[in-house]
Design a protein around this motif. Structure first.
Motif, PDB file in Angstrom:
ATOM      1  N   ALA A  64       5.005   5.135  -0.453  1.00  0.00           N
ATOM      2  CA  ALA A  64       5.434   6.428   0.097  1.00  0.00           C
ATOM      3  C   ALA A  64       5.222   7.558  -0.914  1.00  0.00           C
ATOM      4  O   ALA A  64       5.494   8.722  -0.613  1.00  0.00           O
ATOM      5  N   GLY A  65       4.762   7.224  -2.108  1.00  0.00           N
ATOM      6  CA  GLY A  65       4.560   8.262  -3.125  1.00  0.00           C
ATOM      7  C   GLY A  65       5.846   8.663  -3.829  1.00  0.00           C
ATOM      8  O   GLY A  65       5.892   9.649  -4.553  1.00  0.00           O
TER       9      GLY A  65
ATOM     10  N   ARG B 285      -7.154   3.991  -4.890  1.00  0.00           N
ATOM     11  CA  ARG B 285      -6.047   3.045  -5.016  1.00  0.00           C
ATOM     12  C   ARG B 285      -5.197   3.151  -3.752  1.00  0.00           C
ATOM     13  O   ARG B 285      -5.246   4.148  -3.050  1.00  0.00           O
ATOM     14  N   LYS B 286      -4.402   2.111  -3.493  1.00  0.00           N
ATOM     15  CA  LYS B 286      -3.642   2.040  -2.246  1.00  0.00           C
ATOM     16  C   LYS B 286      -2.715   3.244  -2.050  1.00  0.00           C
ATOM     17  O   LYS B 286      -2.500   3.701  -0.927  1.00  0.00           O
ATOM     18  N   ASP B 287      -2.150   3.743  -3.175  1.00  0.00           N
ATOM     19  CA  ASP B 287      -1.242   4.893  -3.044  1.00  0.00           C
ATOM     20  C   ASP B 287      -1.983   6.217  -3.209  1.00  0.00           C
ATOM     21  O   ASP B 287      -1.381   7.243  -3.462  1.00  0.00           O
ATOM     22  N   ASP B 288      -3.316   6.196  -3.044  1.00  0.00           N
ATOM     23  CA  ASP B 288      -4.100   7.418  -3.140  1.00  0.00           C
ATOM     24  C   ASP B 288      -4.495   7.978  -1.773  1.00  0.00           C
ATOM     25  O   ASP B 288      -5.420   8.779  -1.662  1.00  0.00           O
ATOM     26  N   ALA B 289      -3.816   7.561  -0.699  1.00  0.00           N
ATOM     27  CA  ALA B 289      -4.054   8.144   0.624  1.00  0.00           C
ATOM     28  C   ALA B 289      -3.589   9.595   0.585  1.00  0.00           C
ATOM     29  O   ALA B 289      -2.670   9.934  -0.164  1.00  0.00           O
ATOM     30  N   ALA B 290      -4.230  10.463   1.415  1.00  0.00           N
ATOM     31  CA  ALA B 290      -3.996  11.908   1.317  1.00  0.00           C
ATOM     32  C   ALA B 290      -2.512  12.316   1.318  1.00  0.00           C
ATOM     33  O   ALA B 290      -2.081  13.080   0.461  1.00  0.00           O
ATOM     34  N   GLU B 291      -1.715  11.782   2.260  1.00  0.00           N
ATOM     35  CA  GLU B 291      -0.307  12.229   2.333  1.00  0.00           C
ATOM     36  C   GLU B 291       0.467  11.724   1.116  1.00  0.00           C
ATOM     37  O   GLU B 291       1.363  12.395   0.618  1.00  0.00           O
TER      38      GLU B 291
END
Ligand code: ADP
Length: 179
Positions: free
Chosen positions: A50-51, A124-130
Motif C-alpha cells: 500500500a506504500g 518492483r512490486k511496490d512501484d505501481a503508480a498509486e
C-alpha cells in the motif's frame, strides 16, 4: 537517508563494501521476510504494497537484532532506517544502551522529477503508480521530519547530490565522510 528511489540501496552497498562493515537495509530484510512468508513478512506485506510504512515496533525489532550480531561490533551501515521520528528516538536509545554512536548520516538529494522517472522504470512490486505517489507522500509526512530531528542533535549530516554516475556519487560520499 533519502526519498524512495534516491539510490540508498545502490550507494549503501558500495559504501558498506568499501568500509568493510555490514549493511542492514530494512527494505531488503522486509522483502526477504515477505518472500519467505514469515509472520513478520505477512504483516509487513500489507503495508509495503500500500506504500505505507511498516509499524515502528516491527522495524525497531529488526534493527535491534541486527545491532546485536557479532558482525556489528566494528560498525555498521543502516539503509532505509530511521524513517520516522519514533524510529530515530528508538535508535538513539538502542545505540546508547549498546555503547554505539552514529558517525554520520548520508542524505541523498534527488529532485522529484528524477525520482518519479526512476521509480516508474524500476518495476518492483511496490512501484505501481498509486503506490509510488503514496510512498512519496509518506516520505514528506513522516520521513522528512527525521532530518529536522537530527538537525537538533550533534550527529553529522552529510547532504550529497544523488544525481549523476553511481561511482561519482559514491566518490562524493566518501569525500564528505572523510578519513
Ligand atoms: P524505497 O526507499 O525505494 O522506498 P525500501 O526498500 O527502503 O525502498 O522500502 C520499501 C518499503 O519497505 C517501504 O515503502 C516501507 O513499506 C517498508 N520499509 C522499509 N524500511 C522501513 C522503515 N524503516 N520503516 C517502515 N517501513 C519501512
Amino acid at each position: 537517508m533519502g526519498p524512495p528511489g534516491a539510490g540508498k540501496g545502490t550507494q549503501g552497498e558500495l559504501l558498506a563494501q568499501k568500509l568493510e562493515i555490514p549493511r542492514f537495509s530494512t527494505g531488503d530484510i522486509l522483502r526477504q521476510a515477505v518472500r519467505e512468508g514469515t509472520s513478520m513478512g505477512v504483516e509487513a506485506a500489507r503495508f509495503m504494497h500500500a506504500g505505507e510504512l511498516v509499524p515502528d515496533d516491527v522495524i525497531l525489532g529488526i534493527i535491534g537484532e541486527a545491532l546485536e550480531q557479532e558482525e556489528s561490533e566494528g560498525g555498521f551501515l543502516l539503509d532505509g532506517f530511521p524513517r520516522t521520528v519514533a524510529q530515530a528516538e528508538g535508535l538513539a536509545s538502542l545505540l546508547e544502551s549498546m555503547g554505539f554512536e552514529l558517525d554520520a548520516i548520508v542524505n541523498l538529494i534527488v529532485p522529484a522529477e528524477e525520482i518519479l522517472k526512476r521509480l516508474s522504470t524500476r518495476g518492483r512490486k511496490d512501484d505501481a503508480a498509486e503506490t509510488i505517489s503514496r510512498r512519496l507522500a509518506v516520505y514528506e509526512e513522516q520521513t522528512r521530519p527525521v532530518l529536522e530531528w537530527y538537525a537538533g542533535t550533534d550527529v553529522r549530516m552529510l547532504s550529497v547530490e544523488g544525481v549523476g554516475a553511481i561511482e561519482a556519487i559514491q566518490a562524493h560520499i566518501l569525500e564528505r565522510l572523510g578519513p
